[in-house]
Design a protein around this motif. Structure first.
Motif, PDB file in Angstrom:
ATOM      1  N   VAL A 168     -57.181 -13.619 -10.748  1.00  0.00           N
ATOM      2  CA  VAL A 168     -57.160 -13.762  -9.287  1.00  0.00           C
ATOM      3  C   VAL A 168     -58.301 -12.976  -8.649  1.00  0.00           C
ATOM      4  O   VAL A 168     -59.079 -13.511  -7.851  1.00  0.00           O
ATOM      5  CB  VAL A 168     -55.813 -13.330  -8.660  1.00  0.00           C
ATOM      6  N   LEU A 169     -58.453 -11.694  -9.011  1.00  0.00           N
ATOM      7  CA  LEU A 169     -59.461 -10.849  -8.365  1.00  0.00           C
ATOM      8  C   LEU A 169     -60.866 -11.095  -8.903  1.00  0.00           C
ATOM      9  O   LEU A 169     -61.848 -10.849  -8.210  1.00  0.00           O
ATOM     10  CB  LEU A 169     -59.102  -9.364  -8.532  1.00  0.00           C
ATOM     11  N   GLY A 170     -60.976 -11.545 -10.147  1.00  0.00           N
ATOM     12  CA  GLY A 170     -62.280 -11.814 -10.715  1.00  0.00           C
ATOM     13  C   GLY A 170     -62.874 -10.615 -11.453  1.00  0.00           C
ATOM     14  O   GLY A 170     -62.182  -9.651 -11.791  1.00  0.00           O
ATOM     15  N   ARG A 171     -64.184 -10.662 -11.658  1.00  0.00           N
ATOM     16  CA  ARG A 171     -64.885  -9.630 -12.442  1.00  0.00           C
ATOM     17  C   ARG A 171     -65.331  -8.494 -11.506  1.00  0.00           C
ATOM     18  O   ARG A 171     -65.979  -8.737 -10.488  1.00  0.00           O
ATOM     19  CB  ARG A 171     -66.082 -10.255 -13.153  1.00  0.00           C
ATOM     20  N   ILE A 172     -65.002  -7.261 -11.915  1.00  0.00           N
ATOM     21  CA  ILE A 172     -65.320  -6.082 -11.099  1.00  0.00           C
ATOM     22  C   ILE A 172     -66.014  -5.045 -11.976  1.00  0.00           C
ATOM     23  O   ILE A 172     -65.546  -4.724 -13.071  1.00  0.00           O
ATOM     24  CB  ILE A 172     -64.029  -5.474 -10.494  1.00  0.00           C
ATOM     25  N   GLU A 173     -67.120  -4.508 -11.506  1.00  0.00           N
ATOM     26  CA  GLU A 173     -67.865  -3.497 -12.261  1.00  0.00           C
ATOM     27  C   GLU A 173     -67.249  -2.110 -12.027  1.00  0.00           C
ATOM     28  O   GLU A 173     -67.099  -1.656 -10.893  1.00  0.00           O
ATOM     29  CB  GLU A 173     -69.335  -3.480 -11.832  1.00  0.00           C
ATOM     30  N   VAL A 174     -66.902  -1.426 -13.135  1.00  0.00           N
ATOM     31  CA  VAL A 174     -66.231  -0.128 -13.028  1.00  0.00           C
ATOM     32  C   VAL A 174     -66.873   0.970 -13.881  1.00  0.00           C
ATOM     33  O   VAL A 174     -66.567   2.147 -13.704  1.00  0.00           O
ATOM     34  CB  VAL A 174     -64.738  -0.247 -13.417  1.00  0.00           C
ATOM     35  N   ALA A 175     -67.750   0.613 -14.808  1.00  0.00           N
ATOM     36  CA  ALA A 175     -68.368   1.618 -15.675  1.00  0.00           C
ATOM     37  C   ALA A 175     -69.153   2.627 -14.840  1.00  0.00           C
ATOM     38  O   ALA A 175     -69.841   2.262 -13.886  1.00  0.00           O
ATOM     39  CB  ALA A 175     -69.287   0.952 -16.692  1.00  0.00           C
ATOM     40  N   GLY A 176     -69.048   3.882 -15.202  1.00  0.00           N
ATOM     41  CA  GLY A 176     -69.740   4.941 -14.472  1.00  0.00           C
ATOM     42  C   GLY A 176     -68.943   5.499 -13.315  1.00  0.00           C
ATOM     43  O   GLY A 176     -69.336   6.495 -12.705  1.00  0.00           O
ATOM     44  N   LEU A 177     -67.799   4.876 -13.015  1.00  0.00           N
ATOM     45  CA  LEU A 177     -66.940   5.352 -11.931  1.00  0.00           C
ATOM     46  C   LEU A 177     -65.806   6.206 -12.488  1.00  0.00           C
ATOM     47  O   LEU A 177     -65.433   6.086 -13.657  1.00  0.00           O
ATOM     48  CB  LEU A 177     -66.324   4.169 -11.171  1.00  0.00           C
ATOM     49  N   THR A 178     -65.246   7.082 -11.663  1.00  0.00           N
ATOM     50  CA  THR A 178     -64.023   7.783 -12.034  1.00  0.00           C
ATOM     51  C   THR A 178     -62.843   6.849 -11.810  1.00  0.00           C
ATOM     52  O   THR A 178     -62.995   5.783 -11.186  1.00  0.00           O
ATOM     53  CB  THR A 178     -63.839   9.053 -11.196  1.00  0.00           C
ATOM     54  N   LEU A 179     -61.673   7.229 -12.279  1.00  0.00           N
ATOM     55  CA  LEU A 179     -60.491   6.396 -12.055  1.00  0.00           C
ATOM     56  C   LEU A 179     -60.212   6.239 -10.562  1.00  0.00           C
ATOM     57  O   LEU A 179     -59.842   5.156 -10.099  1.00  0.00           O
ATOM     58  CB  LEU A 179     -59.273   7.019 -12.736  1.00  0.00           C
ATOM     59  N   THR A 180     -60.411   7.316  -9.806  1.00  0.00           N
ATOM     60  CA  THR A 180     -60.174   7.252  -8.356  1.00  0.00           C
ATOM     61  C   THR A 180     -61.110   6.246  -7.700  1.00  0.00           C
ATOM     62  O   THR A 180     -60.689   5.414  -6.887  1.00  0.00           O
ATOM     63  CB  THR A 180     -60.365   8.635  -7.720  1.00  0.00           C
ATOM     64  N   GLU A 181     -62.395   6.305  -8.076  1.00  0.00           N
ATOM     65  CA  GLU A 181     -63.383   5.387  -7.500  1.00  0.00           C
ATOM     66  C   GLU A 181     -63.097   3.946  -7.906  1.00  0.00           C
ATOM     67  O   GLU A 181     -63.186   3.022  -7.086  1.00  0.00           O
ATOM     68  CB  GLU A 181     -64.783   5.804  -7.941  1.00  0.00           C
ATOM     69  N   ALA A 182     -62.749   3.754  -9.185  1.00  0.00           N
ATOM     70  CA  ALA A 182     -62.469   2.402  -9.670  1.00  0.00           C
ATOM     71  C   ALA A 182     -61.198   1.843  -9.020  1.00  0.00           C
ATOM     72  O   ALA A 182     -61.148   0.661  -8.652  1.00  0.00           O
ATOM     73  CB  ALA A 182     -62.318   2.408 -11.185  1.00  0.00           C
ATOM     74  N   ARG A 183     -60.199   2.684  -8.849  1.00  0.00           N
ATOM     75  CA  ARG A 183     -58.955   2.241  -8.213  1.00  0.00           C
ATOM     76  C   ARG A 183     -59.213   1.800  -6.768  1.00  0.00           C
ATOM     77  O   ARG A 183     -58.708   0.763  -6.324  1.00  0.00           O
ATOM     78  CB  ARG A 183     -57.920   3.365  -8.241  1.00  0.00           C
ATOM     79  N   ASN A 184     -60.032   2.575  -6.062  1.00  0.00           N
ATOM     80  CA  ASN A 184     -60.366   2.210  -4.677  1.00  0.00           C
ATOM     81  C   ASN A 184     -61.137   0.890  -4.618  1.00  0.00           C
ATOM     82  O   ASN A 184     -60.933   0.071  -3.712  1.00  0.00           O
ATOM     83  CB  ASN A 184     -61.183   3.326  -4.022  1.00  0.00           C
ATOM     84  N   LYS A 185     -61.998   0.681  -5.605  1.00  0.00           N
ATOM     85  CA  LYS A 185     -62.790  -0.539  -5.629  1.00  0.00           C
ATOM     86  C   LYS A 185     -61.912  -1.757  -5.911  1.00  0.00           C
ATOM     87  O   LYS A 185     -62.064  -2.816  -5.278  1.00  0.00           O
ATOM     88  CB  LYS A 185     -63.889  -0.422  -6.699  1.00  0.00           C
ATOM     89  N   VAL A 186     -60.984  -1.620  -6.856  1.00  0.00           N
ATOM     90  CA  VAL A 186     -60.071  -2.720  -7.166  1.00  0.00           C
ATOM     91  C   VAL A 186     -59.143  -2.976  -5.979  1.00  0.00           C
ATOM     92  O   VAL A 186     -58.833  -4.130  -5.647  1.00  0.00           O
ATOM     93  CB  VAL A 186     -59.256  -2.413  -8.438  1.00  0.00           C
ATOM     94  N   ALA A 187     -58.703  -1.899  -5.318  1.00  0.00           N
ATOM     95  CA  ALA A 187     -57.816  -2.044  -4.158  1.00  0.00           C
ATOM     96  C   ALA A 187     -58.527  -2.792  -3.028  1.00  0.00           C
ATOM     97  O   ALA A 187     -57.926  -3.633  -2.346  1.00  0.00           O
ATOM     98  CB  ALA A 187     -57.351  -0.670  -3.677  1.00  0.00           C
ATOM     99  N   ALA A 188     -59.809  -2.481  -2.816  1.00  0.00           N
ATOM    100  CA  ALA A 188     -60.574  -3.172  -1.770  1.00  0.00           C
ATOM    101  C   ALA A 188     -60.703  -4.661  -2.093  1.00  0.00           C
ATOM    102  O   ALA A 188     -60.625  -5.513  -1.196  1.00  0.00           O
ATOM    103  CB  ALA A 188     -61.951  -2.528  -1.637  1.00  0.00           C
ATOM    104  N   LYS A 189     -60.883  -4.967  -3.386  1.00  0.00           N
ATOM    105  CA  LYS A 189     -60.987  -6.367  -3.788  1.00  0.00           C
ATOM    106  C   LYS A 189     -59.650  -7.079  -3.610  1.00  0.00           C
ATOM    107  O   LYS A 189     -59.592  -8.223  -3.131  1.00  0.00           O
ATOM    108  CB  LYS A 189     -61.421  -6.445  -5.263  1.00  0.00           C
TER     109      LYS A 189
END
Length: 267
Positions: free
Chosen positions: A115-136
């Motif tokens: 549903v959300l598709g492909r999201i780039e997360v490498a180089g991020l912390t879990l907090t940053e990646a979680r916020n990015k996925v939440a925004a998507k």
């Protein structure tokens, strides 16, 4: 004659007690952790190194849960933790198996979420990646919430510990002491003042540092908290190496020699 025999016996007995006492005192000191920690009833203050969140890397496995008002959508996303090809696998951890499920970070640093598709997360912390996925997720579902954690935070402990092996830890805030505890503590033959940590840095080079578990300075070490795939090696003491090489017979031989010397003196 009887008096002479008594003297020989007493000498042998006292010699044995002295040898055991010296050995006991020496070993006790070597086995103690944090020997320089202030001993005060009100509590001892010391510096603790600041925890820095671990950065996500390729081949990491992330367990992600997205909660939305659309239950079907939530189920489709969350079930992806289990059906992503190549994710579910058993890792032997000293006597038990642990199933790893989640979204694997691809070589290009992305995860592919239904549903959300492909999201780039490498180089991020879990907090940053979680916020990015939440925004998507927010783009599709109003009020969506996201939780995320490492599913394969792996570390290895080898050498003089009770249970050497590779362990999967669900918590990224894992310290050297946590690793020692998971491995069942050091054996009496482990060098507590010379524990080696081997880590691969961001450039791919291996870095090795030694830490002293008998000192409170371990709490202030920049390597106090572990990273993915860290390896701890506990070096054996000289006593362990001697025992492995010649066995306890060598110590028995030395004791018999000393006793024989004492008997000869009192003849």
């Amino acid at each position: 004659m009887k008096t002479t025999c008594n003297k020989k016996f007493r000498f042998s007995f006292y010699l044995l007690v002295a040898l055991l006492s010296l050995s006991s005192c020496g070993n006790t000191k070597k086995l103690r952790y944090f020997q320089d920690m202030p001993q005060v009833k009100s509590g001892a203050e010391f510096n603790l190194t600041k925890f820095e969140e671990v950065k996500i890397q390729s081949d990491d496995v992330l367990n992600i849960r997205v909660n939305t008002v659309d239950l079907e959508a939530s189920e489709a996303i969350n079930n992806g933790n289990n059906v992503t090809p190549g994710i579910a696998r058993n890792i032997s951890t000293s006597g038990y198996n642990q199933m790893i499920t989640g979204y694997m970070v691809a070589n290009d640093g992305t995860i592919d979420i239904p549903v959300l598709g492909r999201i780039e997360v490498a180089g991020l912390t879990l907090t940053e990646a979680r916020n990015k996925v939440a925004a998507k997720a927010e783009e599709f579902y109003k009020g969506a919430t996201v939780s995320m954690r490492f599913a394969n935070f792996r570390m290895s402990v080898i050498g003089e510990v009770t249970r050497p092996g590779t362990f999967i830890i669900p918590n990224q805030r894992t310290s050297v002491l946590d690793a020692v505890a998971v491995a069942g503590d050091l054996t009496v033959y482990g060098k507590r003042n010379n524990v080696m940590l081997i880590r691969r840095d961001e450039t791919g080079k291996a870095v090795a540092v030694t830490m002293d578990l008998t000192s409170k300075e371990i709490f202030n070490s920049p390597y106090f908290y572990l990273r993915q795939n860290d390896v701890l090696y506990v070096e054996p003491t000289r006593t362990r190496l001697i025992n492995a090489d010649t066995g306890s017979a060598r110590y028995i031989s030395v004791f018999i020699s000393l006793v024989s010397l004492g008997i000869a003196i009192f003849r």
